[in-house]
Motif scaffolding. Structure first.
Motif, short mmCIF file in Angstrom:
data_model
loop_
_atom_site.label_atom_id
_atom_site.label_comp_id
_atom_site.label_asym_id
_atom_site.label_seq_id
_atom_site.Cartn_x
_atom_site.Cartn_y
_atom_site.Cartn_z
N UNK A 355 0.84 -1.21 0.00
CA UNK A 355 0.00 0.00 0.00
C UNK A 355 0.87 1.24 0.00
N UNK A 356 0.56 2.17 -0.86
CA UNK A 356 1.18 3.51 -0.80
C UNK A 356 0.23 4.37 0.01
N UNK A 357 0.66 4.84 1.19
CA UNK A 357 -0.28 5.56 2.05
C UNK A 357 -0.68 6.91 1.45
N UNK A 358 -1.80 7.40 1.93
CA UNK A 358 -2.23 8.74 1.54
C UNK A 358 -1.35 9.76 2.25
N UNK A 359 -1.19 10.96 1.67
CA UNK A 359 -0.48 11.99 2.42
C UNK A 359 -1.28 12.34 3.67
N UNK A 360 -0.59 12.62 4.79
CA UNK A 360 -1.32 12.94 6.02
C UNK A 360 -2.27 14.11 5.80
N UNK A 361 -3.45 14.01 6.39
CA UNK A 361 -4.42 15.09 6.25
C UNK A 361 -5.30 14.98 5.03
N UNK A 362 -5.17 13.89 4.26
CA UNK A 362 -5.99 13.73 3.05
C UNK A 362 -6.67 12.36 3.05
N UNK A 363 -7.60 12.15 4.01
CA UNK A 363 -8.13 10.81 4.25
C UNK A 363 -9.03 10.26 3.16
N UNK A 364 -9.45 11.10 2.22
CA UNK A 364 -10.41 10.59 1.23
C UNK A 364 -9.81 10.41 -0.16
N UNK A 365 -8.52 10.63 -0.29
CA UNK A 365 -7.88 10.42 -1.58
C UNK A 365 -7.90 8.93 -1.91
N UNK A 366 -8.24 8.60 -3.16
CA UNK A 366 -8.38 7.19 -3.56
C UNK A 366 -7.28 6.72 -4.51
N UNK A 367 -6.23 7.52 -4.65
CA UNK A 367 -5.24 7.19 -5.67
C UNK A 367 -3.91 7.78 -5.21
N UNK A 368 -2.92 6.92 -4.99
CA UNK A 368 -1.61 7.43 -4.55
C UNK A 368 -0.48 6.95 -5.46
N UNK A 369 -0.82 6.29 -6.54
CA UNK A 369 0.23 5.74 -7.40
C UNK A 369 0.80 6.79 -8.35
#
Ligand code: GLY
Ligand code: MN
Ligand code: MN
Length: 440
Positions: A355-369
């Motif tokens: 898993x590539x985590x979301x940047x802190x403070x952005x809990x609803x982002x669905x794409x980090x690739x």
């Protein structure tokens, strides 16, 4: 269209077979078995929920309404379709398989769901069986092995030419209906009637659409997933946010537009700024662009708009760092799109999983690739006036950085979202949505 699909399908199938070969080797299995799925009755009732086919099934062939059917694939052999046509005079029986894809399968027609078992590979423990638990048939129980699924999900991010052709059609269908919906809004119709105009133009039932339509007049635009449909038109429709797509053989489009009524010039100005910013984000859908970085970039640009238009009085950087921008843009910039409107593998680290985590403070982002050619993503920035989030902002340490009279005056418009479906290519991004609007 079907000539084009017939031409592209063999390569698509070859790609799927290659991927299945590699996935089975990784998982240590000999066969891939995919359950289409089964109908499920509602509690204490004999009425089933709408059927939603296993996306792995519709990846192989353009069949979305075949509960009880199966695909069985063994490397080196022609894939097999076990196709259920129940003897049933109560319900529609799925049509006999037809079309460009049929010759590529060994087809076994069955009339009882349990008869599928006789056509599946003999050694079930050697099978990777992909499906929901309730699709289990005797000893053929879905095991959904991680090693197999992770590889297949990773690869699903890279659309074949056949899939891109499907997605172009899904976008065209959605755009045609968006145009009808805008006309209904301009004619002063209710949400319910706008939705009816959309359905008439898209020519799909609500169950066939890739997700529930969001048809929001005025403040309803501030409810991110507003799916009520008011029967009566409001006294004044100042704004209209529509997030609605279409399906084509199981592939989705996901499109949002926001309109201002002609007198609402101040709102149109904000829409224009978000629209220009959105086009800029689309231009960054290129090989090597990390999606989480693009999302954070979008926060900076949108915060800049809020400052320029005097909604907030702190720098764009300050607004992003303090979380103020998230009060106005509280969702992710977008997500992978394909067989599912929120397609798989948006966070996956590599073909083995992770898993590539979301940047802190952005809990609803669905794409980090990081984007690569053949990936398809939505780009859907927004600016909203959401009472709950504004109340929190007002109670927090940055209340004095907000121009409340202006913000309060915009609450009646609800919000803005502009969403396009975009293909990452080797060069210029392909904007499926804007291309379809240009052609409409
Ligand atoms: N229509 C849901 C979304 O935009 O993600
Ligand atoms: Mn979306
Ligand atoms: Mn959407």
């Amino acid at each position: 269209m079907s000539d084009l699909l017939a031409k592209l399908y063999p390569q698509h199938l070859r790609t799927l077979r290659d991927r299945a070969d590699a996935a089975l080797a990784r998982g240590g299995f000999d066969h891939l078995v995919v359950a289409a799925g089964v109908l499920r009755d509602q509690f204490l009732d004999d009425r089933p929920y709408p059927f939603a086919v296993n996306p792995h099934f519709k990846h192989w062939l353009p069949v979305t309404k075949a509960p009880g059917s199966w695909i069985a694939y063994t490397p080196g052999q022609k894939p097999k379709l076990i196709y259920l046509q129940p003897r049933d005079y109560w319900h529609v029986v799925p049509e006999a398989p037809a079309g460009y894809w049929v010759e590529h399968f060994d087809v076994a027609i069955i009339h009882e769901a349990r008869d599928a078992l006789a056509h599946l590979p003999k050694s079930l423990p050697r099978c990777a069986i992909i499906g929901e638990d309730i699709a289990a048939l005797g000893e053929a129980k879905p095991n959904n092995p991680d090693r197999v699924l992770n590889y297949l999900h990773w690869q699903r991010s890279y659309k074949t030419d056949y899939e891109l052709a499907m997605l172009r059609v899904a976008s065209k269908l959605g755009v045609r209906a968006h145009c009808a919906a805008e006309a209904a809004f301009r004619a002063g119709k209710s949400e319910y009637d706008i939705n009816t105009a959309y359905l008439n133009a898209v020519h799909e039932t609500e169950n066939e659409l890739p997700y529930g339509n969001i048809i929001a007049l005025n403040q309803h635009g501030a409810i991110l997933h507003y799916t009520d449909l008011n029967r009566a038109p409001p006294a004044h429709a100042d704004s209209f946010l529509i997030d609605a797509g279409a399906s084509f053989h199981g592939y989705a489009s996901d499109i949002t537009r926001t309109y201002a009524a002609t007198p609402a010039r101040e709102f149109q100005e904000l829409i224009d700024a978000v629209d220009a910013a959105q086009r800029g984000f689309v231009q960054r859908v290129r090989r090597g662009q990390n999606y989480a970085d693009l999302h954070v970039h979008a926060h900076h640009v949108l915060a800049g708009i809020l400052r320029e238009q005097d909604f907030i009085r702190l720098s764009a950087e300050g607004a992003v760092e303090s979380g103020v921008s998230s009060a106005f843009f509280p969702h992710g910039l977008g997500h992978p799109l394909g067989l599912q409107v929120h397609d798989v593998a948006g966070f996956q680290k590599d073909e083995s999983g992770g898993t590539i985590p979301r940047p802190p403070g952005h809990p609803y982002l669905r794409f980090t690739r990081t984007l690569e050619p053949r990936m398809v993503t939505t780009i859907e920035p927004g600016i909203y006036f959401i009472d709950m989030l504004l109340a929190r902002l007002k109670a927090g340490p940055h209340a004095q950085d907000v121009n409340w009279p202006k913000v309060d005056a915009f609450r009646r418009y609800g919000g803005i979202r502009i969403e396009d479906d975009v293909v990452c290519t080797e060069g210029e991004p392909e904007n499926l949505t804007r291309d379809a609007f240009a052609a409409a």
